[in-house]
Design a protein around this motif. Structure first.
Motif, short mmCIF file in Angstrom:
data_model
loop_
_atom_site.label_atom_id
_atom_site.label_comp_id
_atom_site.label_asym_id
_atom_site.label_seq_id
_atom_site.Cartn_x
_atom_site.Cartn_y
_atom_site.Cartn_z
N SER A 168 8.30 -3.16 -10.51
CA SER A 168 7.27 -2.15 -10.26
C SER A 168 6.78 -2.25 -8.82
O SER A 168 6.70 -3.34 -8.25
CB SER A 168 6.08 -2.36 -11.20
OG SER A 168 6.47 -2.26 -12.55
N GLY A 169 6.41 -1.11 -8.26
CA GLY A 169 5.88 -1.11 -6.90
C GLY A 169 4.44 -1.55 -6.83
O GLY A 169 4.01 -2.11 -5.82
N ARG A 170 3.66 -1.33 -7.88
CA ARG A 170 2.24 -1.64 -7.88
C ARG A 170 1.96 -2.84 -8.77
O ARG A 170 1.27 -2.74 -9.78
CB ARG A 170 1.44 -0.42 -8.35
CG ARG A 170 1.54 0.79 -7.43
CD ARG A 170 0.96 2.03 -8.07
NE ARG A 170 -0.36 1.76 -8.65
CZ ARG A 170 -0.79 2.29 -9.78
NH1 ARG A 170 -0.01 3.11 -10.47
NH2 ARG A 170 -1.99 2.01 -10.24
N ASP A 171 2.51 -3.99 -8.39
CA ASP A 171 2.39 -5.16 -9.27
C ASP A 171 2.58 -6.44 -8.47
O ASP A 171 3.60 -6.63 -7.81
CB ASP A 171 3.46 -5.08 -10.37
CG ASP A 171 3.39 -6.26 -11.31
OD1 ASP A 171 2.28 -6.68 -11.67
OD2 ASP A 171 4.47 -6.76 -11.68
N TYR A 172 1.58 -7.34 -8.52
CA TYR A 172 1.68 -8.62 -7.81
C TYR A 172 2.73 -9.53 -8.42
O TYR A 172 3.32 -10.36 -7.72
CB TYR A 172 0.32 -9.32 -7.80
CG TYR A 172 -0.64 -8.77 -6.77
CD1 TYR A 172 -0.29 -8.72 -5.42
CD2 TYR A 172 -1.90 -8.30 -7.14
CE1 TYR A 172 -1.17 -8.21 -4.48
CE2 TYR A 172 -2.79 -7.80 -6.20
CZ TYR A 172 -2.41 -7.75 -4.86
OH TYR A 172 -3.28 -7.25 -3.93
N VAL A 173 2.97 -9.44 -9.72
CA VAL A 173 4.01 -10.26 -10.35
C VAL A 173 5.37 -9.91 -9.76
O VAL A 173 6.18 -10.80 -9.45
CB VAL A 173 4.01 -10.07 -11.88
CG1 VAL A 173 5.18 -10.81 -12.52
CG2 VAL A 173 2.69 -10.57 -12.48
N ALA A 174 5.63 -8.62 -9.58
CA ALA A 174 6.90 -8.20 -8.97
C ALA A 174 6.99 -8.66 -7.52
O ALA A 174 8.05 -9.09 -7.05
CB ALA A 174 7.04 -6.68 -9.04
N ARG A 175 5.85 -8.60 -6.78
CA ARG A 175 5.87 -9.05 -5.39
C ARG A 175 6.14 -10.55 -5.31
O ARG A 175 6.84 -11.02 -4.41
CB ARG A 175 4.52 -8.75 -4.72
CG ARG A 175 4.07 -7.30 -4.70
CD ARG A 175 4.95 -6.42 -3.81
NE ARG A 175 6.21 -6.06 -4.43
CZ ARG A 175 6.32 -5.18 -5.43
NH1 ARG A 175 5.27 -4.59 -5.93
NH2 ARG A 175 7.53 -4.90 -5.93
N GLU A 176 5.59 -11.30 -6.23
CA GLU A 176 5.85 -12.74 -6.22
C GLU A 176 7.32 -13.04 -6.53
O GLU A 176 7.91 -13.93 -5.92
CB GLU A 176 4.94 -13.44 -7.25
CG GLU A 176 4.99 -14.96 -7.16
CD GLU A 176 3.91 -15.62 -7.98
OE1 GLU A 176 3.97 -16.86 -8.12
OE2 GLU A 176 3.01 -14.91 -8.48
N PHE A 177 7.89 -12.27 -7.44
CA PHE A 177 9.32 -12.44 -7.73
C PHE A 177 10.15 -12.14 -6.49
O PHE A 177 11.10 -12.87 -6.16
CB PHE A 177 9.74 -11.53 -8.88
CG PHE A 177 11.20 -11.58 -9.20
CD1 PHE A 177 11.74 -12.64 -9.90
CD2 PHE A 177 12.05 -10.57 -8.76
CE1 PHE A 177 13.11 -12.70 -10.18
CE2 PHE A 177 13.40 -10.61 -9.03
CZ PHE A 177 13.93 -11.69 -9.74
N GLU A 178 9.81 -11.06 -5.78
CA GLU A 178 10.54 -10.73 -4.55
C GLU A 178 10.41 -11.84 -3.52
O GLU A 178 11.38 -12.15 -2.81
CB GLU A 178 10.01 -9.41 -3.98
CG GLU A 178 10.37 -8.20 -4.81
CD GLU A 178 9.71 -6.93 -4.31
OE1 GLU A 178 10.25 -5.84 -4.59
OE2 GLU A 178 8.65 -7.02 -3.65
N GLN A 179 9.22 -12.44 -3.41
CA GLN A 179 9.02 -13.54 -2.47
C GLN A 179 9.91 -14.72 -2.82
O GLN A 179 10.54 -15.34 -1.95
CB GLN A 179 7.55 -13.98 -2.48
CG GLN A 179 7.21 -15.08 -1.48
CD GLN A 179 7.30 -14.60 -0.05
OE1 GLN A 179 6.77 -13.56 0.30
NE2 GLN A 179 8.00 -15.36 0.78
N VAL A 180 9.99 -15.06 -4.11
CA VAL A 180 10.86 -16.15 -4.56
C VAL A 180 12.30 -15.86 -4.17
O VAL A 180 13.02 -16.74 -3.66
CB VAL A 180 10.73 -16.34 -6.08
CG1 VAL A 180 11.88 -17.19 -6.62
CG2 VAL A 180 9.41 -17.00 -6.43
N CYS A 181 12.74 -14.64 -4.40
CA CYS A 181 14.14 -14.29 -4.10
C CYS A 181 14.43 -14.35 -2.62
O CYS A 181 15.52 -14.78 -2.21
CB CYS A 181 14.45 -12.89 -4.65
SG CYS A 181 14.42 -12.81 -6.46
#
Length: 284
Positions: A222-235
């Motif tokens: 999702s674009g509006r989600d901190y959980v998704a942003r954290e996953f992107e950071q991990v990757c």
């Protein structure tokens, strides 16, 4: 295609679990979808998300089962964390195959820590043919801090409304500085390993099991989600995750929130899920 819902009762050890199977009125196809519920919620999901998804899949010939873990919803037993529900998932898969004997495989569909639980289960069962992972939960103290520094504190510092509020005395400056300092310290935590392991951090253990499973996966963010942003950071910080994403599909819904609550985003997600499951079905 017409769809019917069937209530199910099955056992996980001594606990009786409750599930609902959505199946096509006509003969079911060889692939089913098992929804792995995320967070402290039950089989219906936020804004009936899992109900609507299950019926969308079943209308395309793919039976879909959703269920309550032990201690959740209408299921008996003690509550388990997402890291210890392998027995619940296995019991659900067994019940799914008993109820729909024509099945030849199952796709695990999980949101948030339901996606994480799906990663842990996938290598333990040859009946799993693929995974759909939505906004996977990879929370670590360091990752959370890095995400908030980039997507919360930075946006606040660039916000005109923040500076106007500060000038008017509406910001507790000392408290804000303390929070920022603490986030910086957490973000400087231990460096990530380059190799996943069974005893590493949460994202390392998830990747370790995904690599062991060697099953195709679709990741939806999702674009509006901190959980998704954290996953992107991990990757971004982990070569192993980068390789996994390169070998599998990633879809972005820029305007969607964590649970895809808008009707348009819910429908887009259902279409993505149906289309991807059809490619898995075509490989059987």
């Amino acid at each position: 295609m017409n769809v019917r819902d069937e209530a199910m009762l099955f056992n996980c050890g001594t606990a009786e679990l409750v599930g609902v199977l959505s199946r096509p009125e006509d003969e079911a196809g060889p692939i089913g979808v098992l929804v792995i519920v995320g967070g402290p919620q039950y089989r219906v999901g936020s804004h009936r998300q899992f109900v609507l998804l299950a019926r969308s899949l079943a209308s395309q010939g793919m039976p879909c089962m959703r269920f309550d873990y032990r201690g959740m919803g209408d299921s008996a037993g003690d509550i388990c964390s997402f890291e210890s529900v392998n027995d619940d998932v296995r019991a659900a898969v067994d019940a799914f195959f008993r109820q729909v004997p024509e099945l030849r495989g199952v796709v695990l569909w999980g949101l948030c820590d339901g996606a994480s639980a799906a990663c842990f289960y996938a290598p333990t069962d040859a009946r799993v043919r693929g995974l759909i992972l939505l906004n996977p939960w990879v929370r670590t103290a360091q990752g959370e801090a890095q995400t908030y520094l980039k997507h919360y504190y930075l946006q606040r510092l660039l916000s005109r409304s923040f500076w106007l509020k500060l000038l008017r005395g509406g910001v507790r400056l000392g408290q804000s500085v303390a929070g920022l300092s603490a986030a910086v310290q957490r973000a400087r935590g231990g460096a990530s390993r380059t190799q996943p392991s069974a005893g590493g951090t949460l994202p390392e253990r998830m990747l370790f099991d995904l690599q062991r499973a060697a099953k195709p996966a679709l990741i939806v963010l999702s674009g509006r989600d901190y959980v998704a942003r954290e996953f992107e950071q991990v990757c971004r910080d982990h070569p192993g995750w980068q390789q996994f994403l390169a070998a599998n599909g990633v879809q972005h819904l820029p305007e969607a929130d964590h649970t895809f609550s808008g009707a348009r985003h819910r429908d887009e997600l259902a279409t993505l899920s149906v289309n991807w499951c059809q490619t898995v079905r075509g490989q059987i």
